[in-house]
Design an enzyme around this catalytic site. Structure first.
Site, PDB file in Angstrom:
ATOM      1  N   LYS A 280     -12.646  -7.678  -1.614  1.00  0.00           N
ATOM      2  CA  LYS A 280     -11.952  -6.472  -1.148  1.00  0.00           C
ATOM      3  C   LYS A 280     -12.419  -6.040   0.242  1.00  0.00           C
ATOM      4  O   LYS A 280     -13.455  -6.479   0.741  1.00  0.00           O
ATOM      5  CB  LYS A 280     -12.092  -5.355  -2.180  1.00  0.00           C
ATOM      6  CG  LYS A 280     -11.280  -5.665  -3.437  1.00  0.00           C
ATOM      7  CD  LYS A 280     -11.100  -4.490  -4.363  1.00  0.00           C
ATOM      8  CE  LYS A 280     -10.132  -4.869  -5.491  1.00  0.00           C
ATOM      9  NZ  LYS A 280      -9.948  -3.775  -6.454  1.00  0.00           N
ATOM     10  N   ARG A 315     -14.320  -9.314 -12.640  1.00  0.00           N
ATOM     11  CA  ARG A 315     -13.071  -9.974 -12.266  1.00  0.00           C
ATOM     12  C   ARG A 315     -13.212 -10.550 -10.857  1.00  0.00           C
ATOM     13  O   ARG A 315     -13.451  -9.804  -9.904  1.00  0.00           O
ATOM     14  CB  ARG A 315     -11.926  -8.952 -12.334  1.00  0.00           C
ATOM     15  CG  ARG A 315     -10.542  -9.485 -12.020  1.00  0.00           C
ATOM     16  CD  ARG A 315      -9.521  -8.363 -12.112  1.00  0.00           C
ATOM     17  NE  ARG A 315      -8.160  -8.820 -11.839  1.00  0.00           N
ATOM     18  CZ  ARG A 315      -7.628  -8.877 -10.613  1.00  0.00           C
ATOM     19  NH1 ARG A 315      -8.335  -8.477  -9.554  1.00  0.00           N
ATOM     20  NH2 ARG A 315      -6.376  -9.303 -10.458  1.00  0.00           N
TER      21      ARG A 315
END
Length: 339
Positions: A280, A315
């Site tokens: 991210k 994840r």
């Protein structure tokens, strides 16, 4: 509202009063911080807590049959979208998605998360029929190929989830925490499958436009608790709930770092905690790496932080590297080697 955050530790040797954190064989705690809004935080020893509180923080978090509860699970990401922020288009074709799933399963993923709608900042909504066409056939092909590990369908839409479950998926990962599609909660309740409730402030098109919180750690906790209560009211069993604080979903860099450092608070909800931070933007901001696909080392570092905070599911895109790093982390946090 009272907020109880166990203070996680992995150092050795463990003292006699060490308590396993949410059933972990690797993370323990002996102290917890109790916070009420507007008042100073108080610290308590585990044996000073109400027994029910101590038991809730210590209890294992079963997810699906056959999955371990004493270590973090690695959830491998298979994006079947042309516009994912980090790997858009690489697994868009069904054949490429199946190959990606086979690669991740072979690398040691405990679960797969299949998504057909990008939720990156600014992403638009994908029509239901297109999202189904991107996901259900891929799930069916994964099952036909003999891959038996659990599959999660990453969607906000009941029709997409229904098709995915019929194709062989085992759980639902809803970034709207059952708040987007009014039919989703009933579908999950009837199917009796686990569902991950993720926190987001706003939707993908608006969530990064100046997100604000009074106290991000506590505000996210309150919202997740509210969505859990909604799910329970809709007939979803508590043991089927998972929570995700939603790193990057309506959060600034500072918000993300505060959530990561205080992640153990969410064990007080009594359900598994999922952490999805792989590749991210905040990782790129801190590391100076602009290309999302090149953020593997930073993503692994965040995965290890999540593991040290007791997260049950991590994840990730980079399964091989994460599995290897966690194997070493587990070995270094277990006493009695060589005995």
């Amino acid at each position: 509202m009272t907020y109880l955050r166990p203070l996680p530790r992995t150092d050795l040797p463990r003292p006699p009063d060490a308590v396993a954190l949410a059933g972990s064989a690797h993370v323990w705690w002996s102290e917890a911080d109790l916070t009420l809004r507007g008042l100073p935080t108080q610290r308590f020893l585990a044996d000073e807590l109400v027994p029910a509180d101590c038991a809730r923080l210590a209890a294992p978090r079963p997810l699906l049959p056959g999955l371990p509860t004493d270590r973090p699970l690695v959830m491998g990401i298979v994006n079947t979208t042309p516009d994912s922020f980090s790997d858009g288009g690489l697994a868009h074709a069904p054949e490429a998605a199946l190959a990606r799933a086979q690669e991740l399963a072979g690398a040691g993923a405990d679960m797969l998360d299949i998504g057909g709608e990008s939720t990156r900042p600014g992403a638009g909504e994908v029509p239901v029929d297109i999202e189904i066409a991107r996901t259900a056939p891929v799930i069916a092909a994964i099952r036909a190929a003999g891959i038996t590990i659990p599959i999660s369908i990453d969607t906000r839409k009941a029709a997409v989830a229904r098709a995915a479950l019929a194709a062989g998926a085992d759980m639902v990962n809803d970034v709207s925490a059952l708040g987007y599609d009014p039919e989703m909660a009933g579908l999950v309740a009837r199917a009796g499958v686990p569902v991950c409730l993720m926190h987001a402030q706003g939707d993908p098109q608006t969530m990064q436009r100046d997100p604000r919180y009074g106290d991000v750690l506590l505000d996210v906790y309150d919202r997740l608790l509210a969505r859990m209560e909604f799910a329970l009211d809709q007939g979803i069993a508590r043991e089927r709930l998972i929570v995700d604080p939603g790193i990057g979903f309506g959060k600034t860099l500072r918000h993300n770092l505060m959530l990561l450092s205080g992640l153990s608070l969410y064990h007080n909800l009594g359900v598994p905690v999922l952490l999805g931070a792989s590749r991210k933007k905040f990782i790129g901001t801190l590391s100076g790496v602009e290309t999302a696909a090149a953020r593997m080392p930073g993503s692994v570092a965040v995965a290890l932080q999540a593991a040290a905070q007791g997260a049950q599911i991590i994840r990730v895109h980079d399964v091989t590297e994460t599995v290897q790093a966690l194997a070493l982390w587990r070995a270094l946090s277990i006493e009695g080697h060589g005995e």
